[in-house]
Design an enzyme around this catalytic site. Sequence first.
Site, PDB file in Angstrom:
ATOM      1  N   LEU A  16       0.825  -1.214   0.000  1.00  0.00           N
ATOM      2  CA  LEU A  16       0.000   0.000   0.000  1.00  0.00           C
ATOM      3  C   LEU A  16       0.859   1.263   0.000  1.00  0.00           C
ATOM      4  O   LEU A  16       0.483   2.276  -0.598  1.00  0.00           O
ATOM      5  CB  LEU A  16      -0.943  -0.024   1.210  1.00  0.00           C
ATOM      6  N   ASP A  58      14.593   3.163   8.436  1.00  0.00           N
ATOM      7  CA  ASP A  58      14.047   2.148   9.333  1.00  0.00           C
ATOM      8  C   ASP A  58      13.421   2.922  10.480  1.00  0.00           C
ATOM      9  O   ASP A  58      14.129   3.583  11.253  1.00  0.00           O
ATOM     10  CB  ASP A  58      15.170   1.221   9.835  1.00  0.00           C
ATOM     11  N   ASN A  85       3.083   4.871   7.188  1.00  0.00           N
ATOM     12  CA  ASN A  85       2.467   3.669   6.603  1.00  0.00           C
ATOM     13  C   ASN A  85       3.124   2.378   7.083  1.00  0.00           C
ATOM     14  O   ASN A  85       2.468   1.346   7.185  1.00  0.00           O
ATOM     15  CB  ASN A  85       2.554   3.777   5.076  1.00  0.00           C
ATOM     16  N   TYR A 173      -1.368  -7.268  16.744  1.00  0.00           N
ATOM     17  CA  TYR A 173      -1.506  -6.311  15.630  1.00  0.00           C
ATOM     18  C   TYR A 173      -2.719  -5.398  15.808  1.00  0.00           C
ATOM     19  O   TYR A 173      -2.579  -4.168  15.795  1.00  0.00           O
ATOM     20  CB  TYR A 173      -1.597  -7.062  14.305  1.00  0.00           C
ATOM     21  N   LYS A 177      -3.051  -1.074  16.429  1.00  0.00           N
ATOM     22  CA  LYS A 177      -3.731  -0.032  15.651  1.00  0.00           C
ATOM     23  C   LYS A 177      -4.664   0.788  16.555  1.00  0.00           C
ATOM     24  O   LYS A 177      -4.891   1.964  16.312  1.00  0.00           O
ATOM     25  CB  LYS A 177      -4.490  -0.653  14.473  1.00  0.00           C
ATOM     26  N   THR A 208      -1.579  -8.168   0.608  1.00  0.00           N
ATOM     27  CA  THR A 208      -0.183  -7.708   0.719  1.00  0.00           C
ATOM     28  C   THR A 208       0.583  -8.703   1.588  1.00  0.00           C
ATOM     29  O   THR A 208      -0.015  -9.599   2.204  1.00  0.00           O
ATOM     30  CB  THR A 208      -0.085  -6.313   1.382  1.00  0.00           C
TER      31      THR A 208
HETATM   32  P1  NAP Z   1       3.330  -4.672   3.501  1.00  0.00           P
HETATM   33  O1  NAP Z   1       3.297  -4.919   2.042  1.00  0.00           O
HETATM   34  O2  NAP Z   1       3.897  -5.714   4.395  1.00  0.00           O
HETATM   35  O3  NAP Z   1       4.103  -3.293   3.719  1.00  0.00           O
HETATM   36  C1  NAP Z   1       4.586  -2.895   4.959  1.00  0.00           C
HETATM   37  C2  NAP Z   1       5.740  -1.960   4.712  1.00  0.00           C
HETATM   38  O4  NAP Z   1       6.251  -1.521   5.981  1.00  0.00           O
HETATM   39  C3  NAP Z   1       6.921  -2.642   3.979  1.00  0.00           C
HETATM   40  O5  NAP Z   1       7.458  -1.727   3.051  1.00  0.00           O
HETATM   41  C4  NAP Z   1       7.897  -2.906   5.107  1.00  0.00           C
HETATM   42  O6  NAP Z   1       9.243  -2.945   4.695  1.00  0.00           O
HETATM   43  C5  NAP Z   1       7.645  -1.661   5.938  1.00  0.00           C
HETATM   44  N1  NAP Z   1       8.238  -1.758   7.271  1.00  0.00           N
HETATM   45  C6  NAP Z   1       8.041  -2.688   8.237  1.00  0.00           C
HETATM   46  N2  NAP Z   1       8.813  -2.414   9.304  1.00  0.00           N
HETATM   47  C7  NAP Z   1       9.526  -1.299   8.987  1.00  0.00           C
HETATM   48  C8  NAP Z   1      10.503  -0.540   9.658  1.00  0.00           C
HETATM   49  N3  NAP Z   1      10.949  -0.867  10.886  1.00  0.00           N
HETATM   50  N4  NAP Z   1      11.002   0.564   9.060  1.00  0.00           N
HETATM   51  C9  NAP Z   1      10.579   0.911   7.819  1.00  0.00           C
HETATM   52  N5  NAP Z   1       9.691   0.224   7.123  1.00  0.00           N
HETATM   53  C10 NAP Z   1       9.169  -0.878   7.698  1.00  0.00           C
HETATM   54  O7  NAP Z   1       1.886  -4.383   4.075  1.00  0.00           O
HETATM   55  P2  NAP Z   1       0.723  -3.325   3.679  1.00  0.00           P
HETATM   56  O8  NAP Z   1      -0.546  -4.067   3.771  1.00  0.00           O
HETATM   57  O9  NAP Z   1       1.057  -2.597   2.438  1.00  0.00           O
HETATM   58  O10 NAP Z   1       0.789  -2.366   4.937  1.00  0.00           O
HETATM   59  C11 NAP Z   1       0.783  -0.947   4.828  1.00  0.00           C
HETATM   60  C12 NAP Z   1      -0.041  -0.360   5.949  1.00  0.00           C
HETATM   61  O11 NAP Z   1      -1.434  -0.683   5.768  1.00  0.00           O
HETATM   62  C13 NAP Z   1       0.321  -0.851   7.340  1.00  0.00           C
HETATM   63  O12 NAP Z   1       0.269   0.223   8.255  1.00  0.00           O
HETATM   64  C14 NAP Z   1      -0.806  -1.830   7.659  1.00  0.00           C
HETATM   65  O13 NAP Z   1      -0.989  -2.016   9.050  1.00  0.00           O
HETATM   66  C15 NAP Z   1      -1.977  -1.133   7.003  1.00  0.00           C
HETATM   67  N6  NAP Z   1      -3.147  -1.978   6.765  1.00  0.00           N
HETATM   68  C16 NAP Z   1      -3.096  -2.965   5.833  1.00  0.00           C
HETATM   69  C17 NAP Z   1      -4.243  -3.727   5.619  1.00  0.00           C
HETATM   70  C18 NAP Z   1      -4.259  -4.811   4.579  1.00  0.00           C
HETATM   71  O14 NAP Z   1      -5.326  -5.436   4.411  1.00  0.00           O
HETATM   72  N7  NAP Z   1      -3.157  -5.079   3.885  1.00  0.00           N
HETATM   73  C19 NAP Z   1      -5.419  -3.480   6.338  1.00  0.00           C
HETATM   74  C20 NAP Z   1      -5.413  -2.478   7.282  1.00  0.00           C
HETATM   75  C21 NAP Z   1      -4.283  -1.700   7.472  1.00  0.00           C
HETATM   76  P3  NAP Z   1       9.971  -4.336   4.247  1.00  0.00           P
HETATM   77  O15 NAP Z   1       9.550  -4.564   2.834  1.00  0.00           O
HETATM   78  O16 NAP Z   1      11.423  -3.999   4.423  1.00  0.00           O
HETATM   79  O17 NAP Z   1       9.482  -5.398   5.185  1.00  0.00           O
END
Ligand code: NAP
Length: 249
Positions: A16, A58, A85, A173, A177, A208
């Site tokens: 995202l 990071d 994010n 998790y 939030k 994701t």
């Molecule tokens: P994702 O593809 O796993 O992306 C998460 C991102 O956060 C990755 O780029 C990851 O980097 C990065 N990250 C994790 N720890 C980090 C750190 N210490 N420093 C810097 N970057 C870090 O998941 P996503 O679904 O796109 O998540 C994005 C946001 O949407 C999150 O806040 C999540 O909680 C929220 N969200 C997602 C959903 C859903 O259905 N997917 C629903 C509700 C909310 P790496 O690639 O290096 O691991």
Amino acid sequence: MQEKMIALVTGANQGLGWQIASELVANGYVVLVGSRDFERGREAAESIGSDAHVIQLDVTDAASIAAAVDRIRSEFGHLDLLVNNAAISNARRPGRSLEENMAASRASVASIDEMRTVWETNVFAVLALTQAMLPLLRAAPSARILNVSSGVGSLTLNADPSFQYRAGFGVIYAASKTALNAVTLSLAIDLEPEGIKVYAASPGFTATALNNFQGTDTVEVGARNLVRAALDTESPTGTFTGPSGILPW
Ligand code: NAP
């Protein structure tokens, strides 16, 4: 010519965050693509276009945060939009199923160490990064902060026995939030006199890495509310939204 707005999106190397970054660029922003792995961030920025610039970040590393602040200060002098994010859903091996995560997140059995690790990224790092970026946000004419949250963190929704995701309200998790929502509201109240708006927004349930690609929306569809909220300059500060509109805290 009007100067382009400057945005930083954390965790923008994939998922995202990448989608938000690329749509901000499409809407005329210069975007700093935050990535803890520089090379992956460089590839992501390159795939977006010339107004996307990789920044090693990071969010749990104070030195990495300080270096990012220095770089943005020297290159741009201010920050118009911070999108917090980056997040993790667990602290175990990659590829763990949603069901396994949910079972391990139940309040009766959750590992306190795992809870600390997840809250470190999802809650404390958000506040640490935001505090560090505040001088740059204050230097912008009307700055905004968007915290990427989730409907699964809403206390009001989870208190309702008919809420469909209620069984998933675990302490690792989902409750991170909830805590992020509290941080969001606290920041919104604190920064309101300065005119800095702070929003929380939830995407759709998106396929994701965070959920082992078990989400049901594509990244393009799932990110719609996040992109809308990131571009929003009108809503009152302290607004929490999801794909269907306002969400209750
Ligand atoms: P994702 O593809 O796993 O992306 C998460 C991102 O956060 C990755 O780029 C990851 O980097 C990065 N990250 C994790 N720890 C980090 C750190 N210490 N420093 C810097 N970057 C870090 O998941 P996503 O679904 O796109 O998540 C994005 C946001 O949407 C999150 O806040 C999540 O909680 C929220 N969200 C997602 C959903 C859903 O259905 N997917 C629903 C509700 C909310 P790496 O690639 O290096 O691991």
